[in-house]
Design a protein around this motif. Sequence first.
Motif, PDB file in Angstrom:
ATOM      1  N   ALA A  18       0.824  -1.216   0.000  1.00  0.00           N
ATOM      2  CA  ALA A  18       0.000   0.000   0.000  1.00  0.00           C
ATOM      3  C   ALA A  18       0.857   1.265   0.000  1.00  0.00           C
ATOM      4  CB  ALA A  18      -0.922   0.002   1.220  1.00  0.00           C
ATOM      5  N   CYS A  19       2.094   1.159   0.446  1.00  0.00           N
ATOM      6  CA  CYS A  19       2.943   2.350   0.605  1.00  0.00           C
ATOM      7  C   CYS A  19       3.166   3.042  -0.751  1.00  0.00           C
ATOM      8  CB  CYS A  19       4.288   1.958   1.215  1.00  0.00           C
ATOM      9  SG  CYS A  19       5.413   3.367   1.315  1.00  0.00           S
ATOM     10  N   PRO A  20       2.777   4.322  -0.864  1.00  0.00           N
ATOM     11  CA  PRO A  20       2.905   5.000  -2.159  1.00  0.00           C
ATOM     12  C   PRO A  20       4.358   5.322  -2.510  1.00  0.00           C
ATOM     13  CG  PRO A  20       2.065   6.510  -0.497  1.00  0.00           C
ATOM     14  CD  PRO A  20       2.152   5.174   0.156  1.00  0.00           C
ATOM     15  N   LYS A  21       5.255   5.236  -1.535  1.00  0.00           N
ATOM     16  CA  LYS A  21       6.669   5.585  -1.768  1.00  0.00           C
ATOM     17  C   LYS A  21       7.574   4.349  -1.772  1.00  0.00           C
ATOM     18  CE  LYS A  21       5.965   9.938  -2.047  1.00  0.00           C
ATOM     19  NZ  LYS A  21       6.118  10.575  -3.349  1.00  0.00           N
ATOM     20  N   GLN A  22       6.992   3.185  -1.768  1.00  0.00           N
ATOM     21  CA  GLN A  22       7.772   1.929  -1.653  1.00  0.00           C
ATOM     22  C   GLN A  22       8.819   2.045  -0.535  1.00  0.00           C
ATOM     23  OE1 GLN A  22       7.566   3.100  -5.262  1.00  0.00           O
ATOM     24  NE2 GLN A  22       5.591   2.102  -5.023  1.00  0.00           N
ATOM     25  N   ALA A  23       8.385   2.594   0.583  1.00  0.00           N
ATOM     26  CA  ALA A  23       9.328   2.831   1.679  1.00  0.00           C
ATOM     27  C   ALA A  23       9.345   1.685   2.687  1.00  0.00           C
ATOM     28  CB  ALA A  23       8.957   4.141   2.376  1.00  0.00           C
ATOM     29  N   GLU A  31      14.149 -15.151  13.690  1.00  0.00           N
ATOM     30  CA  GLU A  31      13.538 -16.490  13.619  1.00  0.00           C
ATOM     31  C   GLU A  31      13.258 -16.890  12.161  1.00  0.00           C
ATOM     32  OE1 GLU A  31      10.126 -16.018  16.145  1.00  0.00           O
ATOM     33  OE2 GLU A  31      11.326 -16.198  17.971  1.00  0.00           O
ATOM     34  N   GLY A  32      13.644 -16.031  11.246  1.00  0.00           N
ATOM     35  CA  GLY A  32      13.487 -16.353   9.822  1.00  0.00           C
ATOM     36  C   GLY A  32      12.127 -15.993   9.250  1.00  0.00           C
ATOM     37  N   PHE A  33      11.374 -15.132   9.927  1.00  0.00           N
ATOM     38  CA  PHE A  33      10.078 -14.686   9.389  1.00  0.00           C
ATOM     39  C   PHE A  33      10.234 -13.336   8.690  1.00  0.00           C
ATOM     40  CE2 PHE A  33       8.652 -17.469  12.855  1.00  0.00           C
ATOM     41  CZ  PHE A  33       7.720 -18.244  12.187  1.00  0.00           C
ATOM     42  N   PRO A  34       9.870 -13.225   7.420  1.00  0.00           N
ATOM     43  CA  PRO A  34       9.919 -11.927   6.760  1.00  0.00           C
ATOM     44  C   PRO A  34       9.052 -10.901   7.503  1.00  0.00           C
ATOM     45  CG  PRO A  34       9.691 -13.684   5.162  1.00  0.00           C
ATOM     46  CD  PRO A  34       9.497 -14.308   6.519  1.00  0.00           C
ATOM     47  N   THR A  35       9.657  -9.759   7.804  1.00  0.00           N
ATOM     48  CA  THR A  35       9.033  -8.738   8.662  1.00  0.00           C
ATOM     49  C   THR A  35       9.267  -7.365   8.025  1.00  0.00           C
ATOM     50  OG1 THR A  35       9.584 -10.150  10.535  1.00  0.00           O
ATOM     51  CG2 THR A  35       9.053  -7.884  11.076  1.00  0.00           C
ATOM     52  N   PRO A  36       8.262  -6.477   8.036  1.00  0.00           N
ATOM     53  CA  PRO A  36       8.436  -5.177   7.377  1.00  0.00           C
ATOM     54  C   PRO A  36       9.340  -4.210   8.151  1.00  0.00           C
ATOM     55  CG  PRO A  36       6.281  -5.313   8.428  1.00  0.00           C
ATOM     56  CD  PRO A  36       6.915  -6.656   8.614  1.00  0.00           C
ATOM     57  N   VAL A  37      10.103  -3.462   7.372  1.00  0.00           N
ATOM     58  CA  VAL A  37      10.988  -2.439   7.951  1.00  0.00           C
ATOM     59  C   VAL A  37      10.774  -1.166   7.133  1.00  0.00           C
ATOM     60  CG1 VAL A  37      13.425  -1.788   8.312  1.00  0.00           C
ATOM     61  CG2 VAL A  37      12.714  -4.195   8.549  1.00  0.00           C
ATOM     62  N   ILE A  38      10.638  -0.021   7.821  1.00  0.00           N
ATOM     63  CA  ILE A  38      10.427   1.253   7.102  1.00  0.00           C
ATOM     64  C   ILE A  38      11.781   1.889   6.760  1.00  0.00           C
ATOM     65  CG2 ILE A  38       9.497   3.601   7.255  1.00  0.00           C
ATOM     66  CD1 ILE A  38       7.210   2.637   8.780  1.00  0.00           C
ATOM     67  N   LEU A  39      11.934   2.304   5.495  1.00  0.00           N
ATOM     68  CA  LEU A  39      13.119   3.074   5.109  1.00  0.00           C
ATOM     69  C   LEU A  39      12.772   4.522   5.447  1.00  0.00           C
ATOM     70  CD1 LEU A  39      13.603   1.375   1.603  1.00  0.00           C
ATOM     71  CD2 LEU A  39      14.704   0.741   3.770  1.00  0.00           C
ATOM     72  N   GLN A  40      13.211   4.970   6.611  1.00  0.00           N
ATOM     73  CA  GLN A  40      12.728   6.247   7.161  1.00  0.00           C
ATOM     74  C   GLN A  40      12.992   7.433   6.215  1.00  0.00           C
ATOM     75  OE1 GLN A  40      10.658   6.510   9.525  1.00  0.00           O
ATOM     76  NE2 GLN A  40      10.876   4.629  10.720  1.00  0.00           N
ATOM     77  N   ASP A  41      14.094   7.367   5.454  1.00  0.00           N
ATOM     78  CA  ASP A  41      14.401   8.520   4.579  1.00  0.00           C
ATOM     79  C   ASP A  41      13.437   8.612   3.391  1.00  0.00           C
ATOM     80  OD1 ASP A  41      15.512   6.153   3.714  1.00  0.00           O
ATOM     81  OD2 ASP A  41      17.092   7.140   2.555  1.00  0.00           O
ATOM     82  N   GLN A  42      12.703   7.533   3.114  1.00  0.00           N
ATOM     83  CA  GLN A  42      11.740   7.587   1.995  1.00  0.00           C
ATOM     84  C   GLN A  42      10.292   7.773   2.473  1.00  0.00           C
ATOM     85  OE1 GLN A  42      12.155   4.426  -0.924  1.00  0.00           O
ATOM     86  NE2 GLN A  42      14.336   4.303  -0.491  1.00  0.00           N
ATOM     87  N   VAL A  44       6.965   9.317   3.963  1.00  0.00           N
ATOM     88  CA  VAL A  44       6.389  10.673   3.992  1.00  0.00           C
ATOM     89  C   VAL A  44       5.319  10.785   5.094  1.00  0.00           C
ATOM     90  CG1 VAL A  44       6.897  11.276   1.595  1.00  0.00           C
ATOM     91  CG2 VAL A  44       4.791  10.026   2.109  1.00  0.00           C
ATOM     92  N   GLU A  45       5.323   9.786   5.999  1.00  0.00           N
ATOM     93  CA  GLU A  45       4.424   9.815   7.156  1.00  0.00           C
ATOM     94  C   GLU A  45       2.944   9.891   6.766  1.00  0.00           C
ATOM     95  OE1 GLU A  45       5.450  10.169  10.630  1.00  0.00           O
ATOM     96  OE2 GLU A  45       7.562   9.937  10.124  1.00  0.00           O
ATOM     97  N   CYS A  46       2.545   9.269   5.659  1.00  0.00           N
ATOM     98  CA  CYS A  46       1.132   9.368   5.243  1.00  0.00           C
ATOM     99  C   CYS A  46       0.235   8.476   6.109  1.00  0.00           C
ATOM    100  CB  CYS A  46       0.980   9.007   3.765  1.00  0.00           C
ATOM    101  SG  CYS A  46       1.310   7.270   3.416  1.00  0.00           S
ATOM    102  N   GLY A  47       0.830   7.467   6.739  1.00  0.00           N
ATOM    103  CA  GLY A  47       0.079   6.615   7.669  1.00  0.00           C
ATOM    104  C   GLY A  47      -0.727   5.510   7.016  1.00  0.00           C
ATOM    105  N   LEU A  48      -0.604   5.380   5.681  1.00  0.00           N
ATOM    106  CA  LEU A  48      -1.399   4.353   4.991  1.00  0.00           C
ATOM    107  C   LEU A  48      -1.026   2.942   5.466  1.00  0.00           C
ATOM    108  CD1 LEU A  48      -3.609   4.355   2.921  1.00  0.00           C
ATOM    109  CD2 LEU A  48      -1.911   4.163   1.102  1.00  0.00           C
ATOM    110  N   CYS A  49       0.256   2.745   5.784  1.00  0.00           N
ATOM    111  CA  CYS A  49       0.725   1.419   6.243  1.00  0.00           C
ATOM    112  C   CYS A  49      -0.055   0.969   7.474  1.00  0.00           C
ATOM    113  CB  CYS A  49       2.229   1.433   6.508  1.00  0.00           C
ATOM    114  SG  CYS A  49       2.771   2.823   7.514  1.00  0.00           S
ATOM    115  N   ASN A  50      -0.284   1.886   8.397  1.00  0.00           N
ATOM    116  CA  ASN A  50      -1.019   1.510   9.605  1.00  0.00           C
ATOM    117  C   ASN A  50      -2.514   1.358   9.337  1.00  0.00           C
ATOM    118  OD1 ASN A  50       1.124   1.264  11.332  1.00  0.00           O
ATOM    119  ND2 ASN A  50       1.129   3.419  11.896  1.00  0.00           N
ATOM    120  N   LYS A  51      -3.009   2.146   8.387  1.00  0.00           N
ATOM    121  CA  LYS A  51      -4.432   2.061   8.048  1.00  0.00           C
ATOM    122  C   LYS A  51      -4.776   0.678   7.499  1.00  0.00           C
ATOM    123  CE  LYS A  51      -6.370   6.249   6.932  1.00  0.00           C
ATOM    124  NZ  LYS A  51      -6.461   7.349   5.994  1.00  0.00           N
TER     125      LYS A  51
END
Length: 398
Positions: A18-23, A31-42, A44-51
């Motif tokens: 959903a992230c419009p900036k691919q951030a 433990e080997g589970f793919p987990t999301p990490v935010i690239l803070q420099d990209q 824009v704090e739109c909050g869509l990820c949490n929505k």
Amino acid sequence: MMLVDASRCTGCGACAKACPKQAIVFQDDHEGFPTPVILQDQCVECGLCNKVCPAINMPQTHEIQQAYAVQLLDKEALKDSTSGGVFTVLSREIFRRGGVVYGCVWDENYNAVIRCAHNEEEMKPMRGSKYVWSWAGDTYPEIKQQLEAGQTVMFTGLPCQVAGLRNYLRRDYENLFTLDFLCSGTPSPMAFQKYLDTICKPGMKRSELNLKFRDKNPYGLGVHITYKGRKAKKTSDHISNPYYYSFYTRLVDRNSCFQCPYGTEQRVADLTMGDYWGVAKFHTEFDINSGVSAILINSERGNVLLQTVSEQLQIVPTRAADIAAGNNLSLGNKRKTIKVAPFREQFFQTVKTKGWKAAEYRYLLTKPRVKVIIKDGIKRMIPSNVKVILKKVLKRKG
Ligand SMILES: Cc1cc2nc3c(=O)[nH]c(=O)nc-3n(C[C@H](O)[C@H](O)[C@H](O)COP(=O)(O)OP(=O)(O)OC[C@H]3O[C@@H](n4cnc5c(N)ncnc54)[C@H](O)[C@@H]3O)c2cc1C
């Protein structure tokens, strides 16, 4: 921007897609589970990820309307299905309508991934439970495009993946059908790969393994793990197979599975399938050894779809409470709780640094398991003709 606490993240992938900036990128945790990490420099704090995060905002759920015990009439397809084969008939109906089906397959390295099938041939590898966490995220944008274009889509997967998809879409589509299953939790892909290292011959490609977790051919219903690895064909059951045992005892589940909100009568999918464990107590009309599925109807859309295919099934109304009795389904206020093994952390640490065998010897040789392994070993040492004689003698004595 902060994402949901890692202990609650199911890895559905909705935030990254959903992230419009691919951030947001996915990286394996310890433990080997793919987990999301935010690239803070990209970001824009739109909050869509949490929505769109279903761990923060659970999509609207459905109440269970009706429950059935079902078995596919097509005996050939039934043999290749995990339990009663309901996934196959529903998929066939979607293809008949010109639609596509999303489900889980092994990729060439034996990673479980959700892919799209356009016809029955492409759907066949989706049959069979892959008892490991699977990656669905990449499919969401493609599904959105297909839905927007008016195509019928059936998405099958873990309840948390269905929730991720529905949040990613952010609106309902009449041409979308969702099918999840009663889920006991999803094991670590890293632990699974470390286990596969122990059963592959040196230099052997993963794709040569042909591993099946629930092989009914010719063993019948139950947990029969078969693979062609170091030995030509090896079979074991849920106790003697060390990987399955770690799954069965919930040792290698994702952290979020221990607080899973999806195992209740509030369902995120139109239909929920499962193995109908204990069906013999409630319904005697089935050939139980061939496998019987439980299916929960959670929405009118799901109801109509199931009724359309009912002639291809032996289908009998049942009670959700009877399904819940032997399964990962909590009804009413009762919640099934899962104990976290006290040595979980150390197990993962050992698997990661020293490999599967080291962790197995240190943590999985429990007394009940060793007893089963010894019994199996003795059984295997007895030549089959002697076994036949022994059986006859015992029968006469009985
Ligand atoms: C990790 C896991 C835990 C499960 N826990 C339970 C449980 O506790 N109780 C229970 O009744 N059933 C559980 N199941 C489901 C069960 O094993 C059967 O898949 C289900 O009963 C369907 O039966 P079928 O004969 O129609 O399936 P099949 O025709 O064999 O179809 C299998 C279906 O499962 C999907 N699938 C397989 N592996 C995965 C995966 N790793 N991720 C996402 N989707 C996958 C396929 O896409 C397909 O839709 C679990 C499955 C998995 C993968």
